[in-house]
Design an enzyme around this catalytic site. Sequence first.
Site, short mmCIF file in Angstrom:
data_model
loop_
_atom_site.label_atom_id
_atom_site.label_comp_id
_atom_site.label_asym_id
_atom_site.label_seq_id
_atom_site.Cartn_x
_atom_site.Cartn_y
_atom_site.Cartn_z
N SER A 680 -7.47 -3.33 -12.72
CA SER A 680 -7.88 -4.50 -13.50
C SER A 680 -8.73 -5.50 -12.73
O SER A 680 -9.09 -6.55 -13.27
CB SER A 680 -6.65 -5.21 -14.07
OG SER A 680 -5.80 -5.63 -13.03
N LYS A 723 -0.35 -11.89 -17.02
CA LYS A 723 -1.60 -12.39 -16.45
C LYS A 723 -2.03 -13.70 -17.10
O LYS A 723 -2.49 -14.62 -16.42
CB LYS A 723 -2.69 -11.32 -16.62
CG LYS A 723 -2.46 -10.08 -15.75
CD LYS A 723 -3.50 -9.01 -16.03
CE LYS A 723 -3.23 -7.78 -15.15
NZ LYS A 723 -4.20 -6.70 -15.41
#
EC number: 3.4.21.53
Length: 786
Positions: A680, A723
Site C-alpha cells: 500500500s 489507516k
Amino acid sequence: MSDLEQVKLMPTVTLRGMSILPDMVIHFDVSRKKSIKAVEKAMLGDQKIFLVTQIDVNENEPEMEDLYNIGCIAIIKQVIKLPNNILRVLVEGEGRGQLIEVVEEEEYIIAKVLEFKEDIGMQIPDNNRTAMVRNLKEVFLLYSNENYKIGKELTKQILENDELQKLVDQIVINFSLPFEEKQKLLSAVSLQERYELLSILLNNETEILKIKKELQVKIKDKVDKNQREYLLREQQKLIREELGEESLETEADLYMEKLKSVKASKEVKEKIEKEIKRFKNTSSSLSENAVVRGYLETLLEMPWNKTSKDNTDLKYAKKILNDDHYGLEQVKERILEFLAVRILTNKGQSPIICLVGPPGTGKTSIAKSVAKALGKEYVRISLGGVRDEAEIRGHRRTYIGAMPGRIAGGLKSAGVKNPLMLLDEIDKVSSDYKGDTSAALLEVLDSEQNNKFRDHYIELPLDLSEVLFIATANSLQTIPKPLLDRMEIIQVTSYTENEKEHIAKEHLVIKQLKKHGLTTNQLTISDKALSSMIRYYTKEAGVRSLERKIGEICRKTARQILEKNKKSVKITQVNLEKFLGKPQFSYDMANENDEVGIVRGLAWTSVGGDTLQIEVNVMPGKGELQLTGQLGDVMKESARAGISYIRSMSEKYNIKDSFFKENDIHIHIPEGAVPKDGPSAGITMATAMISAVTKTPVRADVAMTGEITLRGRVLPIGGLKEKILAAKNANIKTVLVPDKNRKDLDEISEEIKKDLEIIYVDNMERVLQEALTNHAHEIMQKKADK
C-alpha cells in the site's frame, strides 16, 4: 312362570369385589348406611337377604345398571357389630336370584327378585350324568395335584360326591377364582351350562399352574447359578485380599455401576464393559493396570449423548451482546443472524465462525457472550504454538503418557456434547515433523465429517456436529487455504478513540475497581483524563493496554487510601502524569510546511493503523536506487515499479534522459528498527520520488495509500479503517484512497470520516494533482505542455 321360579321383594346388599354362590358359607363387612339398614330389615323378617355384585367396585351409590343381573339369595347366620359403625355379617348361600327391579331406595335397597329353584328335575340322561361326574372328578384331581393349597383331605371329601349338582357346587366353592369368574359361574343358571364353564375354568387354571411351576424351576436354576457365581466371586475376593489386590474388584464394580448411568450408544457401552472386565483381570502390579484405569475414567466421563438445552430467545441474546460490548455493530449483527438461523434450523451443523482482528478488540469476550446468550457450556482451547498433530487428535494408547486430544478434552471438561468451543489463535498453529496441526483441524471444522471424529486415544467416534465452534485469529495470512475455506470470516476492526472512551467508562473502569477492591466513591476518572490516557499512554487497536493503565491507577489509588488515609481520589487531565508518568506516545502530526520529497503514507499494523513519512533524496551518482528503513520485499518491488513509471513518463514531467544515469535516488522510511512491508506504499513512494526529482513541494496536510502498477494505475488495499483512523489522529485533512476501495469506505462509520476530505484516485495523474501544491502542479503542467 314355572314351578321353579318365584318373584319376591327382598332387602338387598350390593357387594364390592366379591361374588357369593349357593351353599357357600362366608362373612363380609358392611359399612354403607343402606346396606346396614337392609341387614337389619332382613334380621327382623325371615333373615333372608339378596346379595348382588357391583360391576364397578368404586361406585358408592350404584344404580340398577351398575349391578350384575344374577345374585345370590342367602340366609344371615350371624351379625357382629364392629367399631366405626361396621357390621360383620355371616351368611350361607341358598339359591340363585335374578334382579328384576329396584323397588325402594330411601333407607335401604328393596329389590324385586326372581328366585330360581334348584334344577333337580333337569332332564339329563343317566349315562350323560355319570360321564359328566367322572370327567369333572378327573379334571379336579389334576387341578388339585397342581394346586398345593387344596389339601388331600378336602380333595378326597369332594371326590366322594357322586351327585353332579352337589359336585359342581362343592368344586365352585373351593375353587380359587377372581370374583368376575365366580360371577360367571353364578350367572350360569342351567346345570349343563355351569358344568361346561367349570370344566373350562379348571382346565385353564391347571395349565396356568403347570406353566407357573415350570417358570419357578427355571428361576430356581438361575438363582442356584447366581449363588454359585457369588460363592466363587467371594473366594476370588479372598484370594485377591491375600495378594493385596482387593481394590481392583471394588474399583471394577464402581466402574460397572457408573456405566449404568452413562448415556451412550450400544457400541460405546460394549467397549467400556469390555475394558472394565480387562481391568478386573489385570494385576495391580502391572503398569498396564494404570493405563487401563486412566482410559476407563476418560471414557466414563465423556458426554456421549448428554446435551444441554439451548436458549432460543434472540432478544435476550441481543441484550447480552449489547451489555457486554460497546460498538462492533457489524459483528453483533452477523452473530445475531447466525444465532437466528441456528435457532430456526435447530441443528448444530452450521458455518464455523472465525473472528479476525487485532489483539484486544474483544474477539474472545464475544465468544463468551455468545455462550452466555445461548446458555451453553464454554470451553476455550488455545492453539497458539501447537505443533504436534496429537494435540488435536490425541495420542495412541501404546505410547507412555498418552492422553486425549484437546478437542476430546474440551468435551470432557464441558460435560455435554453441545458446548461452545473457542479455538483461540487459530492463525498461530504450526507444522513440523510431528504432523500438520492445521490438517488435523480440517476434520474437526468440517460439518460433513465431524459427526464421526476419531480421537486416537479414545478410539471411538465422537459426535462434534452439535458443538458450536468459534475461532479467533489476528491475521488470515498464516491460515492455510483449506482450513480457511471451512470457516466464515467476520472482521473485528480497531476501535475509535470515542469507542475506547465508552468501553473504558462502561466496562473497564468498573471491572478494575472491582478487581482492586475500590468503589466509585473512592476513585473517579474524568472523561478528559480517559481521553488523554487513550491518546498519549496507549497505542493499540484494542483496549488491553488501556485496561492495564486503569489498573495501574487503581493500584496507586489503593496505596494512597491506605497510607495517607484519603477518602477519595479523582483523576483529571492535570494530575494524570503523577499516576502514569510522562506520556509514552505522541502522534507524528502532519508537517506544518509543504516540503520536497517528503510524503505521508498510511500503514496497517497488527495493533492498528499508523502513518509513515517517506523521504526521498536525489544526489549525484551512477543511477542507483537505495532503500533503507527495514523494507520488505513487497515494498522494494513497489519502489522499483514507481521509478519505472517515472522513467516512462520522464518526458511529460520534463526530466532529462540522462538524469537517471547521473543521479542516485535514496528512499528512506524512519524508524528503521521496525520492519515494514506491504503493497500500500506504492503511490506514496512514487509521489515522493517525483517530488524529489522535479523539486516540486508536496502538500503537508495530505496522506495517501494505494498500490501502483508500471502504467501508473492505483490498485486497492486492505485495512482501510485503521489507516483512516491513523490519518485522523495525525491531524491530516485530506486522504487519497484507491477508487476501488469506495465500497469499503461506505462501511466505515461517519464518526471516523468526520472532518476528513477523502478523495478517490485511480491513476498517478490524479494522485499528483491532489498531492502536489496547486502552484507547483500548474508549473509542472506548463513545463509538460512545452
